[in-house]
Design a protein around this motif. Sequence first.
Motif, PDB file in Angstrom:
ATOM      1  N   GLU A  51      17.732  -8.346  -7.450  1.00 36.61           N
ATOM      2  CA  GLU A  51      19.081  -7.791  -7.637  1.00 36.61           C
ATOM      3  C   GLU A  51      19.270  -6.517  -6.818  1.00 36.61           C
ATOM      4  OE1 GLU A  51      21.781  -5.833 -11.231  1.00 36.61           O
ATOM      5  OE2 GLU A  51      19.899  -6.855 -11.685  1.00 36.61           O
ATOM      6  N   TYR A  52      18.186  -5.745  -6.684  1.00 33.35           N
ATOM      7  CA  TYR A  52      18.246  -4.485  -5.955  1.00 33.35           C
ATOM      8  C   TYR A  52      17.540  -4.543  -4.600  1.00 33.35           C
ATOM      9  CZ  TYR A  52      19.678  -2.466 -10.448  1.00 33.35           C
ATOM     10  OH  TYR A  52      20.337  -2.169 -11.614  1.00 33.35           O
ATOM     11  N   ILE A  53      16.401  -5.250  -4.545  1.00 34.41           N
ATOM     12  CA  ILE A  53      15.616  -5.379  -3.323  1.00 34.41           C
ATOM     13  C   ILE A  53      15.612  -6.847  -2.931  1.00 34.41           C
ATOM     14  CG2 ILE A  53      13.416  -4.887  -2.196  1.00 34.41           C
ATOM     15  CD1 ILE A  53      14.771  -2.412  -3.367  1.00 34.41           C
ATOM     16  N   THR A  54      16.336  -7.183  -1.871  1.00 34.04           N
ATOM     17  CA  THR A  54      16.536  -8.589  -1.517  1.00 34.04           C
ATOM     18  C   THR A  54      15.216  -9.319  -1.309  1.00 34.04           C
ATOM     19  OG1 THR A  54      18.617  -7.956  -0.451  1.00 34.04           O
ATOM     20  CG2 THR A  54      17.723 -10.134   0.083  1.00 34.04           C
ATOM     21  N   ASN A  55      14.254  -8.662  -0.684  1.00 35.70           N
ATOM     22  CA  ASN A  55      12.972  -9.314  -0.412  1.00 35.70           C
ATOM     23  C   ASN A  55      11.893  -8.889  -1.414  1.00 35.70           C
ATOM     24  OD1 ASN A  55      12.990  -6.705   0.691  1.00 35.70           O
ATOM     25  ND2 ASN A  55      11.465  -7.236   2.253  1.00 35.70           N
ATOM     26  N   ALA A  56      12.289  -8.592  -2.649  1.00 34.24           N
ATOM     27  CA  ALA A  56      11.340  -8.158  -3.673  1.00 34.24           C
ATOM     28  C   ALA A  56      10.252  -9.196  -3.911  1.00 34.24           C
ATOM     29  CB  ALA A  56      12.069  -7.858  -4.982  1.00 34.24           C
ATOM     30  N   GLU A  57      10.572 -10.470  -3.744  1.00 29.57           N
ATOM     31  CA  GLU A  57       9.591 -11.521  -4.003  1.00 29.57           C
ATOM     32  C   GLU A  57       8.477 -11.549  -2.960  1.00 29.57           C
ATOM     33  OE1 GLU A  57      11.882 -15.072  -4.289  1.00 29.57           O
ATOM     34  OE2 GLU A  57      12.685 -14.587  -6.278  1.00 29.57           O
ATOM     35  N   ASP A  58       8.646 -10.844  -1.842  1.00 33.82           N
ATOM     36  CA  ASP A  58       7.583 -10.750  -0.839  1.00 33.82           C
ATOM     37  C   ASP A  58       6.529  -9.717  -1.232  1.00 33.82           C
ATOM     38  OD1 ASP A  58       8.892 -12.623   0.722  1.00 33.82           O
ATOM     39  OD2 ASP A  58      10.002 -11.111   1.866  1.00 33.82           O
ATOM     40  N   ARG A 240       1.075  16.601  -9.846  1.00 31.67           N
ATOM     41  CA  ARG A 240       0.186  15.455 -10.032  1.00 31.67           C
ATOM     42  C   ARG A 240       0.348  14.429  -8.916  1.00 31.67           C
ATOM     43  NH1 ARG A 240      -0.618  13.265 -16.123  1.00 31.67           N
ATOM     44  NH2 ARG A 240      -1.309  15.198 -17.136  1.00 31.67           N
ATOM     45  N   VAL A 241      -0.795  13.831  -8.551  1.00 37.47           N
ATOM     46  CA  VAL A 241      -0.809  12.780  -7.535  1.00 37.47           C
ATOM     47  C   VAL A 241      -1.061  11.437  -8.211  1.00 37.47           C
ATOM     48  CG1 VAL A 241      -1.881  11.937  -5.418  1.00 37.47           C
ATOM     49  CG2 VAL A 241      -1.718  14.407  -5.840  1.00 37.47           C
ATOM     50  N   TYR A 242      -0.218  10.465  -7.873  1.00 39.69           N
ATOM     51  CA  TYR A 242      -0.394   9.091  -8.339  1.00 39.69           C
ATOM     52  C   TYR A 242      -0.516   8.174  -7.130  1.00 39.69           C
ATOM     53  CZ  TYR A 242       0.904  10.509 -13.090  1.00 39.69           C
ATOM     54  OH  TYR A 242       0.928  11.103 -14.321  1.00 39.69           O
ATOM     55  N   ALA A 243      -1.088   6.998  -7.358  1.00 36.18           N
ATOM     56  CA  ALA A 243      -1.201   5.993  -6.301  1.00 36.18           C
ATOM     57  C   ALA A 243      -0.551   4.701  -6.777  1.00 36.18           C
ATOM     58  CB  ALA A 243      -2.656   5.739  -5.935  1.00 36.18           C
ATOM     59  N   ILE A 244       0.130   4.041  -5.861  1.00 37.30           N
ATOM     60  CA  ILE A 244       0.740   2.743  -6.146  1.00 37.30           C
ATOM     61  C   ILE A 244       0.138   1.722  -5.186  1.00 37.30           C
ATOM     62  CG2 ILE A 244       2.894   1.433  -6.293  1.00 37.30           C
ATOM     63  CD1 ILE A 244       4.370   4.084  -6.668  1.00 37.30           C
ATOM     64  N   ASP A 245      -0.654   0.812  -5.727  1.00 36.27           N
ATOM     65  CA  ASP A 245      -1.229  -0.274  -4.932  1.00 36.27           C
ATOM     66  C   ASP A 245      -0.272  -1.456  -4.959  1.00 36.27           C
ATOM     67  OD1 ASP A 245      -3.495   1.202  -4.422  1.00 36.27           O
ATOM     68  OD2 ASP A 245      -4.670   0.285  -6.036  1.00 36.27           O
ATOM     69  N   PHE A 246       0.095  -1.946  -3.783  1.00 32.24           N
ATOM     70  CA  PHE A 246       0.984  -3.109  -3.734  1.00 32.24           C
ATOM     71  C   PHE A 246       0.626  -3.982  -2.545  1.00 32.24           C
ATOM     72  CE2 PHE A 246       3.045   0.103  -1.112  1.00 32.24           C
ATOM     73  CZ  PHE A 246       3.594  -0.601  -0.049  1.00 32.24           C
ATOM     74  N   GLU A 247       1.140  -5.189  -2.580  1.00 26.19           N
ATOM     75  CA  GLU A 247       0.957  -6.118  -1.466  1.00 26.19           C
ATOM     76  C   GLU A 247       2.326  -6.503  -0.917  1.00 26.19           C
ATOM     77  OE1 GLU A 247      -1.362  -9.544  -2.517  1.00 26.19           O
ATOM     78  OE2 GLU A 247      -2.798  -8.338  -3.680  1.00 26.19           O
ATOM     79  N   TYR A 248       2.383  -6.637   0.380  1.00 28.77           N
ATOM     80  CA  TYR A 248       3.573  -7.168   1.041  1.00 28.77           C
ATOM     81  C   TYR A 248       3.117  -8.325   1.917  1.00 28.77           C
ATOM     82  CZ  TYR A 248       7.521  -7.711   4.213  1.00 28.77           C
ATOM     83  OH  TYR A 248       8.544  -8.240   4.952  1.00 28.77           O
ATOM     84  N   GLU A 249       3.644  -9.498   1.629  1.00 29.09           N
ATOM     85  CA  GLU A 249       3.217 -10.713   2.324  1.00 29.09           C
ATOM     86  C   GLU A 249       1.695 -10.804   2.351  1.00 29.09           C
ATOM     87  OE1 GLU A 249       5.269 -10.621   6.099  1.00 29.09           O
ATOM     88  OE2 GLU A 249       7.092 -11.466   5.188  1.00 29.09           O
ATOM     89  N   ARG A 250       1.084 -10.494   1.192  1.00 35.17           N
ATOM     90  CA  ARG A 250      -0.350 -10.597   0.929  1.00 35.17           C
ATOM     91  C   ARG A 250      -1.200  -9.558   1.658  1.00 35.17           C
ATOM     92  NH1 ARG A 250      -1.537 -17.165   0.512  1.00 35.17           N
ATOM     93  NH2 ARG A 250       0.104 -17.597  -1.044  1.00 35.17           N
ATOM     94  N   GLN A 251      -0.555  -8.593   2.291  1.00 30.30           N
ATOM     95  CA  GLN A 251      -1.288  -7.501   2.920  1.00 30.30           C
ATOM     96  C   GLN A 251      -1.290  -6.292   1.981  1.00 30.30           C
ATOM     97  OE1 GLN A 251      -3.014  -7.546   5.923  1.00 30.30           O
ATOM     98  NE2 GLN A 251      -2.578  -9.740   5.760  1.00 30.30           N
ATOM     99  N   PRO A 252      -2.470  -5.684   1.722  1.00 37.43           N
ATOM    100  CA  PRO A 252      -2.540  -4.574   0.756  1.00 37.43           C
ATOM    101  C   PRO A 252      -2.101  -3.238   1.356  1.00 37.43           C
ATOM    102  CG  PRO A 252      -4.727  -5.056   1.608  1.00 37.43           C
ATOM    103  CD  PRO A 252      -3.803  -6.078   2.225  1.00 37.43           C
ATOM    104  N   TYR A 253      -1.447  -2.431   0.531  1.00 43.59           N
ATOM    105  CA  TYR A 253      -1.023  -1.083   0.901  1.00 43.59           C
ATOM    106  C   TYR A 253      -1.208  -0.173  -0.312  1.00 43.59           C
ATOM    107  CZ  TYR A 253       1.464  -3.381   4.769  1.00 43.59           C
ATOM    108  OH  TYR A 253       1.782  -4.129   5.878  1.00 43.59           O
TER     109      TYR A 253
END
Length: 279
Positions: A51-58, A240-253
């Motif tokens: 609804e907000y991010i068109t390519n959210a499913e990637d 404070r420092v936080y980290a967000i691990d995510f994948e985009y098209e199966r590539q880790p960031y």
Amino acid sequence: MRIKDIALFCMIIGGYYTLQAQGTVSIYELGLPIRDYEDNFKNLVSNWKKEYITNAEDYKLNDIYFVETISGHERYNYYRNYFSSDQPVGSARSKRTGGDSKGNRIYEHMVKPSYAYTELYDTRGLDERIQAIFSNEFQLEARALLSREFNIDTLQLYNEEYYEEESDTTATGYSHSIRGYNYTSLAPFSQNYKDIQINHTKTIFDLAIDDVRSFILEDLLIGRITMQVAFSEAVKPGDRVYAIDFEYERQPYTAYVICSRETKKVIWDYFFSYISLEE
């Protein structure tokens, strides 16, 4: 931030800020009021949908976790250098809104991971004149400058800034414009830098190749120091420092995020905080 034109090779930042259109809010702040650090990330996960991010499913948001509280000058300066280097992942975004002939609303908001200064690693597909500038030797020199650690608290800094605000009534209505810059470096700015980045009376194609390389190195340095000054103004010990691990098209960031100890809100982040949503 993929930089596609030689005139924009260097990421010049005149201060850290996020411009948001009227009626929009950061993806971290749409939803729950921010009373604690975790509220930022609850909102992020809740808002990360088509609804907000068109390519959210990637994407796949894998983990969000606390890294550390910034305590001591050594850790503070580490993050100040990290965020002004070529290491943080940023986002390339495109947004399109409107309507079709049937009155249906069109909304497209694409977000992709991107890194600054990719031309210092790979020049394939770029103009031959640009490839000639970015020789292997020069790429190594530029990358060394980006990885160099500074402690701006112990260095003499040179700053130039300009601000102009204009308002006028025209035949088509009311106009309001703001122009300005705010750059900081370790040495007085060269004339080539002033002519190209400030006065806009030259382009790099007016320079000999060695002068272009000198300009790019100066531009990189000014970009880093300017960003570090902005970081010092926004981020404080105890945040404070936080980290967000995510994948985009199966590539880790991994995106690192800094939250204010006073407001609990995200105050420094190159990937998610630039995503603004309609309230």
